[in-house]
Design an enzyme around this catalytic site. Structure first.
Site, mmCIF file in Angstrom:
data_model
loop_
_atom_site.group_PDB
_atom_site.id
_atom_site.type_symbol
_atom_site.label_atom_id
_atom_site.label_comp_id
_atom_site.label_asym_id
_atom_site.label_seq_id
_atom_site.Cartn_x
_atom_site.Cartn_y
_atom_site.Cartn_z
ATOM 1 N N LYS A 8 19.177 33.725 13.927
ATOM 2 C CA LYS A 8 20.141 33.062 13.441
ATOM 3 C C LYS A 8 21.289 34.102 13.213
ATOM 4 O O LYS A 8 20.902 35.153 13.212
ATOM 5 C CB LYS A 8 19.868 32.055 12.093
ATOM 6 C CG LYS A 8 19.347 33.077 10.870
ATOM 7 C CD LYS A 8 20.559 33.788 9.994
ATOM 8 C CE LYS A 8 19.715 34.492 8.990
ATOM 9 N NZ LYS A 8 20.922 35.437 8.255
ATOM 10 N N ASP A 134 15.913 32.334 3.629
ATOM 11 C CA ASP A 134 16.369 32.095 5.120
ATOM 12 C C ASP A 134 15.370 31.183 5.545
ATOM 13 O O ASP A 134 15.609 30.732 7.039
ATOM 14 C CB ASP A 134 16.477 33.407 5.839
ATOM 15 C CG ASP A 134 17.799 33.985 5.664
ATOM 16 O OD1 ASP A 134 17.904 35.362 6.093
ATOM 17 O OD2 ASP A 134 18.745 33.169 5.357
HETATM 18 C C1 LIG Z 1 21.749 37.027 3.531
HETATM 19 C C2 LIG Z 1 20.962 36.100 3.988
HETATM 20 O O1 LIG Z 1 20.039 36.641 5.095
HETATM 21 C C3 LIG Z 1 21.777 35.124 4.572
HETATM 22 O O2 LIG Z 1 21.370 34.293 5.484
HETATM 23 C C4 LIG Z 1 20.040 35.462 2.957
HETATM 24 O O3 LIG Z 1 20.844 34.938 1.822
HETATM 25 C C5 LIG Z 1 18.609 36.233 2.621
HETATM 26 O O4 LIG Z 1 17.697 35.567 2.759
HETATM 27 P P1 LIG Z 1 16.256 36.429 2.940
HETATM 28 O O5 LIG Z 1 16.185 37.539 3.718
HETATM 29 O O6 LIG Z 1 15.315 35.471 3.406
HETATM 30 O O7 LIG Z 1 16.170 36.917 1.364
HETATM 31 P P2 LIG Z 1 14.687 36.784 0.624
HETATM 32 O O8 LIG Z 1 13.618 37.607 1.247
HETATM 33 O O9 LIG Z 1 14.370 35.385 0.103
HETATM 34 O O10 LIG Z 1 15.140 37.671 -0.872
HETATM 35 C C6 LIG Z 1 15.393 38.999 -0.560
HETATM 36 C C7 LIG Z 1 16.100 39.421 -1.695
HETATM 37 O O11 LIG Z 1 17.757 39.034 -1.642
HETATM 38 C C8 LIG Z 1 18.094 38.590 -2.871
HETATM 39 N N1 LIG Z 1 18.528 37.245 -2.427
HETATM 40 C C9 LIG Z 1 18.491 36.563 -1.397
HETATM 41 C C10 LIG Z 1 18.758 35.230 -1.349
HETATM 42 C C11 LIG Z 1 19.971 34.959 -2.377
HETATM 43 N N2 LIG Z 1 20.342 33.632 -2.110
HETATM 44 N N3 LIG Z 1 20.315 35.418 -3.279
HETATM 45 C C12 LIG Z 1 19.740 36.745 -3.376
HETATM 46 O O12 LIG Z 1 20.104 37.554 -4.457
HETATM 47 C C13 LIG Z 1 17.099 38.728 -3.921
HETATM 48 O O13 LIG Z 1 17.295 39.997 -4.597
HETATM 49 C C14 LIG Z 1 15.808 38.618 -3.275
HETATM 50 O O14 LIG Z 1 14.732 39.303 -3.938
HETATM 51 N N1 LIG Z 2 7.202 38.419 10.964
HETATM 52 C C1 LIG Z 2 8.021 39.268 10.474
HETATM 53 N N2 LIG Z 2 9.028 39.772 11.134
HETATM 54 C C2 LIG Z 2 9.705 40.795 10.974
HETATM 55 N N3 LIG Z 2 9.718 41.544 9.740
HETATM 56 C C3 LIG Z 2 8.833 41.106 8.871
HETATM 57 C C4 LIG Z 2 7.827 39.900 9.322
HETATM 58 N N4 LIG Z 2 6.873 39.582 8.330
HETATM 59 C C5 LIG Z 2 7.495 40.512 7.257
HETATM 60 N N5 LIG Z 2 8.442 41.354 7.540
HETATM 61 C C6 LIG Z 2 8.948 42.392 6.688
HETATM 62 O O1 LIG Z 2 10.164 41.828 6.360
HETATM 63 C C7 LIG Z 2 11.143 42.620 6.272
HETATM 64 C C8 LIG Z 2 12.451 41.854 6.547
HETATM 65 O O2 LIG Z 2 12.126 41.350 8.280
HETATM 66 P P1 LIG Z 2 13.518 40.525 8.590
HETATM 67 O O3 LIG Z 2 14.809 41.506 8.160
HETATM 68 O O4 LIG Z 2 13.188 40.256 9.915
HETATM 69 O O5 LIG Z 2 13.537 39.330 7.426
HETATM 70 P P2 LIG Z 2 14.378 38.312 7.548
HETATM 71 O O6 LIG Z 2 14.838 38.034 6.253
HETATM 72 O O7 LIG Z 2 13.916 37.115 8.123
HETATM 73 O O8 LIG Z 2 15.709 38.782 8.400
HETATM 74 P P3 LIG Z 2 16.988 39.315 7.707
HETATM 75 O O9 LIG Z 2 16.814 39.587 6.292
HETATM 76 O O10 LIG Z 2 17.176 40.451 8.450
HETATM 77 O O11 LIG Z 2 18.253 38.387 7.856
HETATM 78 C C9 LIG Z 2 10.761 43.667 7.764
HETATM 79 O O12 LIG Z 2 11.522 44.747 7.379
HETATM 80 C C10 LIG Z 2 9.424 43.373 7.565
HETATM 81 O O13 LIG Z 2 8.890 44.755 6.683
#
Ligand SMILES: C[C@](O)(CO)[C@H](O)COP(=O)(O)OP(=O)(O)OC[C@H]1O[C@@H](n2ccc(N)nc2=O)[C@H](O)[C@@H]1O
Ligand SMILES: Nc1ncnc2c1ncn2[C@@H]1O[C@H](COP(=O)(O)OP(=O)(O)OP(=O)(O)O)[C@@H](O)[C@H]1O
Length: 279
Positions: A8, A134
């Protein structure tokens, strides 16, 4: 069962409030693009107790893979048999493209179909929200405005089919958590969905903003430089996706040759993809 989890991009990304749970309220548009991983789910031959996840490249161990988490989350609600999962990564991670989240969401969708659980999209999206912010989007996987932590959706009647999208990931990875820590939440100046619906991409440049850029660009000047290079190559609109590090440019199809020229000039360790949009 073979599935093709797509990535996305975020069109606009406002960070409006820091919540008590440590997450942030956002306002963004999720837009699916045709950059796919390959995910195969096969029922275990015996009644094996161990889920297996193998694949080409994820920088974390199988038990921490988001597809493993997806199986456990679903199993915690609806007991399901174990499976063997094969994941071929193509979408770069740490890119703001939702790659891992998409793999997890497609795992939920695939298991729901494989075991004929009959779970609806709202239920699967609720389970996906337990995996990551996400993930829920990829249960619906069509252009959506998202608010809340990124899990409250409103379908958006926009199409970018007449454009081509170039996505480039420079050779850096951005921590989503740190990116959020670097941003001061603020109320948006304009209504994101209204601007996206009422204006063509050529008029989005100073209106539709990814608020992470102001905190990420100073730490990663190569991302800022890449954004300028994509604009110089003729993009109508260009922005970082999510918390980065990838940058996407929306090009009129008649500007494709200038885009191709840019691709030959990018550093060899940058990963790029040209996406023809389905929406
Ligand atoms: C930046 C975006 O990718 C925009 O689409 C998302 O908000 C992030 O989604 P994501 O990577 O799936 O995030 P998650 O893996 O759920 O969260 C990672 C970390 O990002 C921060 N986090 C995430 C989403 C959100 N709405 N607020 C936050 O503050 C939190 O510290 C969390 O511990
Ligand atoms: N199936 C997977 N594909 C990619 N990374 C993964 C996966 N499962 C766990 N991870 C871990 O999650 C971390 C974040 O992966 P990725 O960045 O693809 O997550 P995302 O939240 O879906 O995407 P982004 O944060 O980049 O939008 C990677 O660095 C990896 O360590």
């Amino acid at each position: 069962m073979l599935l093709f989890p797509n990535a996305k991009i975020n069109i606009g990304l406002e960070i409006t409030k820091k919540r008590n749970d440590g997450y942030h309220d956002i306002d963004t548009i999720f837009y699916p693009v045709d950059w796919h991983d390959i995910l195969e789910i096969v029922p275990s031959e015996s009644n094996a107790t161990k889920l297996t996840v193998t694949g080409n490249r994820v920088d974390c161990p199988p038990e921490k893979n988001l597809v493993t988490k997806a199986w456990h989350v679903l199993n915690s609600h609806v007991p399901i048999p174990t499976v063997n999962i094969y994941l071929h990564k193509i979408i770069p991670d740490g890119a703001g493209l939702g790659g891992g989240s998409s793999d997890a969401a497609f795992t939920l969708r695939g298991l729901n179909e494989m075991f004929q659980l009959g779970l609806d999209q709202a239920t699967l999206a609720a389970y996906a929200a337990e995996i990551g912010a996400d993930c829920p989007f990829f249960i619906y996987n069509k252009p959506m405005r998202a608010t809340g932590i990124g899990n409250i959706f409103t379908p958006l009647p926009i199409t970018l089919k007449q454009y081509t999208v170039l996505i480039v990931k420079p050779d850096v990875s951005v921590s989503t958590k740190q990116a959020y820590q670097g941003v001061t939440p603020s109320a948006p100046i304009t209504s994101l969905p209204e601007a996206v619906i009422s204006l063509p991409p050529i008029q989005w440049q100073n209106t539709i903003v990814n608020k992470f850029e102001e905190s990420v660009f100073p730490q990663f000047p190569e991302i800022k430089k890449l954004k300028q290079e994509i604009y110089n190559a003729g993009a109508c609109y260009c922005a970082m996706s999510g918390s980065g590090a990838s940058v996407y440019g929306i090009f009129h199809k008649d500007n494709a040759d200038r885009m191709s020229a840019l691709l030959t000039q990018l550093p060899k360790n940058y990963i790029s993809h040209v996406s023809v949009l389905q929406w």
